[in-house]
Design an enzyme around this catalytic site. Sequence first.
Site, PDB file in Angstrom:
ATOM      1  N   CYS A  57      28.352 -17.373  -6.796  1.00 41.11           N
ATOM      2  CA  CYS A  57      28.908 -17.799  -5.504  1.00 41.11           C
ATOM      3  C   CYS A  57      28.670 -19.304  -5.355  1.00 41.11           C
ATOM      4  CB  CYS A  57      28.215 -17.052  -4.373  1.00 41.11           C
ATOM      5  SG  CYS A  57      28.758 -17.583  -2.736  1.00 41.11           S
ATOM      6  N   ARG A 101      13.802 -18.377  -2.044  1.00 39.15           N
ATOM      7  CA  ARG A 101      14.308 -17.823  -3.310  1.00 39.15           C
ATOM      8  C   ARG A 101      15.207 -18.830  -4.005  1.00 39.15           C
ATOM      9  NH1 ARG A 101      19.995 -18.397  -2.899  1.00 39.15           N
ATOM     10  NH2 ARG A 101      20.937 -16.993  -1.390  1.00 39.15           N
ATOM     11  N   ARG A 114      17.408 -20.775  -1.102  1.00 42.41           N
ATOM     12  CA  ARG A 114      17.488 -20.449   0.319  1.00 42.41           C
ATOM     13  C   ARG A 114      16.063 -20.252   0.802  1.00 42.41           C
ATOM     14  NH1 ARG A 114      18.653 -16.744   4.587  1.00 42.41           N
ATOM     15  NH2 ARG A 114      18.124 -14.859   3.435  1.00 42.41           N
ATOM     16  N   ARG A 143      20.990 -15.927  10.157  1.00 46.87           N
ATOM     17  CA  ARG A 143      21.453 -14.636   9.638  1.00 46.87           C
ATOM     18  C   ARG A 143      20.759 -13.533  10.414  1.00 46.87           C
ATOM     19  NH1 ARG A 143      21.765 -14.928   2.949  1.00 46.87           N
ATOM     20  NH2 ARG A 143      23.178 -16.691   2.874  1.00 46.87           N
ATOM     21  N   THR A 190      28.167 -21.119  -2.936  1.00 52.20           N
ATOM     22  CA  THR A 190      27.166 -21.522  -1.940  1.00 52.20           C
ATOM     23  C   THR A 190      25.786 -21.657  -2.573  1.00 52.20           C
ATOM     24  OG1 THR A 190      26.577 -19.244  -1.345  1.00 52.20           O
ATOM     25  CG2 THR A 190      28.354 -20.270  -0.086  1.00 52.20           C
ATOM     26  N   ARG A 239      17.110 -13.628  -9.221  1.00 49.45           N
ATOM     27  CA  ARG A 239      16.727 -14.251  -7.964  1.00 49.45           C
ATOM     28  C   ARG A 239      15.204 -14.283  -8.023  1.00 49.45           C
ATOM     29  NH1 ARG A 239      20.858 -13.958  -3.755  1.00 49.45           N
ATOM     30  NH2 ARG A 239      22.573 -14.963  -4.847  1.00 49.45           N
ATOM     31  N   GLU A 298      23.689 -10.247  -7.518  1.00 49.96           N
ATOM     32  CA  GLU A 298      24.807 -11.201  -7.490  1.00 49.96           C
ATOM     33  C   GLU A 298      24.670 -12.256  -8.588  1.00 49.96           C
ATOM     34  OE1 GLU A 298      26.179 -12.704  -3.635  1.00 49.96           O
ATOM     35  OE2 GLU A 298      25.919 -14.711  -4.459  1.00 49.96           O
ATOM     36  N   GLU A 305      22.248 -11.464   5.088  1.00 53.09           N
ATOM     37  CA  GLU A 305      23.599 -11.899   5.399  1.00 53.09           C
ATOM     38  C   GLU A 305      24.480 -10.724   5.808  1.00 53.09           C
ATOM     39  OE1 GLU A 305      25.611 -13.804   2.222  1.00 53.09           O
ATOM     40  OE2 GLU A 305      26.512 -15.251   3.587  1.00 53.09           O
TER      41      GLU A 305
HETATM   42  P1  ADP Z   1      19.484 -13.779  -0.258  1.00 52.25           P
HETATM   43  O1  ADP Z   1      18.522 -14.490   0.576  1.00 52.25           O
HETATM   44  O2  ADP Z   1      18.847 -13.338  -1.527  1.00 52.25           O
HETATM   45  O3  ADP Z   1      20.726 -14.561  -0.425  1.00 52.25           O
HETATM   46  P2  ADP Z   1      19.943 -11.783   1.892  1.00 52.25           P
HETATM   47  O4  ADP Z   1      20.371 -12.695   2.989  1.00 52.25           O
HETATM   48  O5  ADP Z   1      20.720 -10.498   1.740  1.00 52.25           O
HETATM   49  O6  ADP Z   1      20.005 -12.433   0.446  1.00 52.25           O
HETATM   50  O7  ADP Z   1      18.418 -11.427   2.105  1.00 52.25           O
HETATM   51  C1  ADP Z   1      17.762 -10.571   1.222  1.00 52.25           C
HETATM   52  C2  ADP Z   1      16.589  -9.877   1.880  1.00 52.25           C
HETATM   53  O8  ADP Z   1      15.560 -10.818   2.128  1.00 52.25           O
HETATM   54  C3  ADP Z   1      16.936  -9.229   3.211  1.00 52.25           C
HETATM   55  O9  ADP Z   1      16.286  -7.983   3.325  1.00 52.25           O
HETATM   56  C4  ADP Z   1      16.340 -10.195   4.204  1.00 52.25           C
HETATM   57  O10 ADP Z   1      15.989  -9.602   5.441  1.00 52.25           O
HETATM   58  C5  ADP Z   1      15.112 -10.650   3.457  1.00 52.25           C
HETATM   59  N1  ADP Z   1      14.586 -11.914   3.973  1.00 52.25           N
HETATM   60  C6  ADP Z   1      15.214 -13.101   4.045  1.00 52.25           C
HETATM   61  N2  ADP Z   1      14.442 -14.030   4.600  1.00 52.25           N
HETATM   62  C7  ADP Z   1      13.263 -13.418   4.901  1.00 52.25           C
HETATM   63  C8  ADP Z   1      12.053 -13.844   5.494  1.00 52.25           C
HETATM   64  N3  ADP Z   1      11.858 -15.102   5.899  1.00 52.25           N
HETATM   65  N4  ADP Z   1      11.063 -12.913   5.640  1.00 52.25           N
HETATM   66  C9  ADP Z   1      11.226 -11.639   5.225  1.00 52.25           C
HETATM   67  N5  ADP Z   1      12.345 -11.192   4.660  1.00 52.25           N
HETATM   68  C10 ADP Z   1      13.357 -12.059   4.492  1.00 52.25           C
HETATM   69  N1  ILO Z   2      31.209 -13.694  -0.338  1.00 49.45           N
HETATM   70  C1  ILO Z   2      30.501 -13.573   0.913  1.00 49.45           C
HETATM   71  C2  ILO Z   2      29.096 -14.166   0.817  1.00 49.45           C
HETATM   72  C3  ILO Z   2      29.040 -15.638   0.714  1.00 49.45           C
HETATM   73  C4  ILO Z   2      27.699 -16.315   0.621  1.00 49.45           C
HETATM   74  N2  ILO Z   2      26.580 -15.466   0.383  1.00 49.45           N
HETATM   75  C5  ILO Z   2      26.174 -15.034  -0.789  1.00 49.45           C
HETATM   76  C6  ILO Z   2      25.124 -13.986  -0.790  1.00 49.45           C
HETATM   77  N3  ILO Z   2      26.553 -15.464  -1.812  1.00 49.45           N
HETATM   78  C7  ILO Z   2      31.293 -14.275   1.997  1.00 49.45           C
HETATM   79  O1  ILO Z   2      32.229 -15.013   1.657  1.00 49.45           O
HETATM   80  O2  ILO Z   2      30.992 -14.065   3.185  1.00 49.45           O
END
Ligand code: ADP
Ligand code: ILO
Length: 320
Positions: free
Chosen positions: A246, A101, A255, A283, A248, A204, A200, A288
């Site tokens: 953010c 993403r 990511r 994660r 990051t 995305r 956020e 996360e």
């Molecule tokens: P982001 O990646 O958008 O920063 P998250 O870590 O919250 O946010 O992940 C968003 C969603 O994407 C979660 O439901 C996570 O399980 C899913 N996800 C992340 N990586 C994968 C993957 N490789 N396969 C399937 N689902 C994924």
């Molecule tokens: N503010 C949260 C998340 C940080 C990084 N992740 C994202 C989705 N931006 C923290 O500091 O743990």
Amino acid sequence: LRKKNLTPAVFEQVKDRKTSSGVTLKACINSGLVNTDSGVGVYAGDEETYKVFEPLFGPLIEDYHKGFKITDKHPSDMDESHLTAPNPDPEGKYILSTRIRVARNLRGYPLQPTNTLDGLKAIEKKVTESLATFEGELKGTYYPLQGMDEATAQKLIDDHFLFKKGDRFLEAAGINQAWPEGRGIFHDDAKTFLVWVNEEDQLRIISMQNGGDIGAVFARLCKAVNTMNKHFEFQHTENLGYLSSCPTNLGTGMRASVHIKIPNASAHADFKKICDEYHIQPRGIHGEHSETAGGVYDISNKRRLGLSEVQCVQDMFNGG
Ligand code: ADP
Ligand code: ILO
């Protein structure tokens, strides 16, 4: 990271500063103050935040995106032919799925902590009208959150397609205002190309599918992003790349992850050290701040700024 980088001297320097849209130090650090288990703990309310509060954000950004200096220029490469990432698990023994993403925000609107309901709605309208014209493998439908029944929303979340509701980190950053208005998800029938609207970040852009064909997932994302670049102008600077709320997510906003079964590696005493060495982040299975189950981890590139999109995917491939 906020605790480490907001030293008494930096605090004195920035404590009374404000951006022209009114972003204060308190607004930037509130999420971390409320959520003491934060890994980062700061959000930027607008593009100017990164300049006005640079004594805090600069070192913190360098700390997170290892190897990047705030004076560096940020590179970009979204040509899938430059990637060397053959499917590492063609038999499907370890990798359940792959997802890549990028985060994007439209020029002319504030970042989400200072966005307004009118802003959210204007973005939603603009984005969904454009997405409705997409063809071929990018053709899909927009599903607004408002009016979506609970069971449908929960299934989309459980199946890893949709962002979760009521995230406490976003709540304290002021990002959940007027929920669920102006939010939603666009996706194709196969749910391999998806766009989150107004979480956020304003956008995305996501490519995902079952299995470990990283190249196919990246190729679809390149096609989607290159198409979107023709429709929208995104917030971008020479040294910070694409801007995000953010820090990051600055730079590529990318990511790239796999859901991978690694019960033994994850139980190893040096698991965290090995992840750091390869610039990858583990994660939980629901994203996360989530726990994991059955030794399945979400393994992704940690750095997103100072290296190209191709290099971000390469980091995830090398580490995974
Ligand atoms: P982001 O990646 O958008 O920063 P998250 O870590 O919250 O946010 O992940 C968003 C969603 O994407 C979660 O439901 C996570 O399980 C899913 N996800 C992340 N990586 C994968 C993957 N490789 N396969 C399937 N689902 C994924
Ligand atoms: N503010 C949260 C998340 C940080 C990084 N992740 C994202 C989705 N931006 C923290 O500091 O743990």
